[in-house]
Design an enzyme around this catalytic site. Structure first.
Site, mmCIF file in Angstrom:
data_model
loop_
_atom_site.group_PDB
_atom_site.id
_atom_site.type_symbol
_atom_site.label_atom_id
_atom_site.label_comp_id
_atom_site.label_asym_id
_atom_site.label_seq_id
_atom_site.Cartn_x
_atom_site.Cartn_y
_atom_site.Cartn_z
ATOM 1 C CB CYS A 54 59.694 -43.769 15.262
ATOM 2 S SG CYS A 54 60.369 -45.265 14.574
ATOM 3 N NE ARG A 137 64.725 -47.491 16.592
ATOM 4 C CZ ARG A 137 63.486 -47.060 16.383
ATOM 5 N NH1 ARG A 137 63.276 -45.831 15.952
ATOM 6 N NH2 ARG A 137 62.455 -47.842 16.597
HETATM 7 C C1 BEZ Z 1 59.080 -48.315 17.061
HETATM 8 O O1 BEZ Z 1 58.462 -48.441 18.115
HETATM 9 O O2 BEZ Z 1 59.459 -47.236 16.655
HETATM 10 C C2 BEZ Z 1 59.380 -49.544 16.268
HETATM 11 C C3 BEZ Z 1 59.678 -50.708 16.949
HETATM 12 C C4 BEZ Z 1 59.948 -51.850 16.219
HETATM 13 C C5 BEZ Z 1 59.909 -51.822 14.824
HETATM 14 C C6 BEZ Z 1 59.639 -50.643 14.166
HETATM 15 C C7 BEZ Z 1 59.378 -49.494 14.897
#
Ligand code: BEZ
Length: 236
Positions: A54, A137
């Site tokens: 993110c 997402r």
């Molecule tokens: C992230 O790195 O943004 C992420 C990865 C897995 C689950 C939730 C967020």
């Protein structure tokens, strides 16, 4: 229970009005899509603040904000975190994170707090097979009239390709402006697709039109200059 499950998987649909909501954001209160009429908007969700994928996405999007603005497109983010978490995360990004040559990145577009998941549920962002506590997402392209024009959902592990989001935006604006469709991997300057025979001219007329390249009666393309596209879609 069944009713609850269905609420979680309510999905917006293409060419329907974007579900309306009022929300608190890092840039003040918003009323969506009403406050955004007249411009395109990309409404997108991320799973959680203070997570690496993110963070890479927010930095990339913030870095491209002016480029999207030139194409009359505003950005609005969302996660099911609270406002103070959002503020702390965005401050950390600005003050501490350097990534792929990007640093001192200020996220100026609004980030919605959605602890109640009210908005996330309306937009099908909570997909229990992936997570029932985080939004996937999701990306919604909303046009200047508040209509959903395209949507893309990605799993938690997959960071988005922002060149593709920009390409899709410009392609839809070009389709609106010139009444054409865009083929696979289209970029401004590439040939565009004209509608099926009958919608403007017969197959024979088309075959004889030197401007039009018909591969067969159902598959005709024509040139559309890059400059013409950019002049039509980019604000000067
Ligand atoms: C992230 O790195 O943004 C992420 C990865 C897995 C689950 C939730 C967020």
């Amino acid at each position: 229970m069944e009713e609850n499950k269905n609420e979680l998987i309510a999905m917006p649909r293409i060419n329907e009005r974007a579900p309306e909501f009022k929300a608190v954001t890092t840039q003040g209160d918003i009323h969506f899509p009403n406050d955004y009429e007249g411009s395109w908007t990309i409404l997108f969700s991320h799973p959680a603040d203070f997570t690496p994928v993110c963070t890479s996405e927010f930095m990339t999007f913030a870095n491209l904000e002016d480029k999207f603005a030139e194409a009359n497109c505003k950005l609005v983010g969302l996660s099911v975190d609270g406002l103070y978490s959002h503020i702390a995360w965005l401050r950390t990004i600005k003050e501490k994170i350097e990534y792929k040559g990007m640093k001192d990145i200020e996220v100026k577009f609004p980030l919605i707090e959605d602890i109640t998941m009210n908005v996330a549920k309306k937009y099908g962002m909570i997909q229990p097979g992936e997570s029932d506590t985080k939004a996937v997402r999701a990306v919604f392209f909303v046009d200047p009239k508040g209509m959903i024009r395209a949507m893309i959902y990605y799993p938690l592990s997959l960071g988005r390709n922002f060149d593709e989001l920009y390409r899709a935006l410009i392609a839809m604006q070009t389709a609106d402006e010139f009444g054409i469709a865009t083929p696979a991997d289209w970029e401004p300057g590439d040939d565009v697709i004209i509608g099926p025979a009958g919608s403007c001219g017969t197959a024979k007329e088309r075959m004889e039109d030197s401007e039009i390249d018909c591969k067969d009666w159902f598959f005709c393309t024509k040139k559309l200059d890059k400059e013409k596209v950019l002049k039509a879609v980019l604000k000067k």
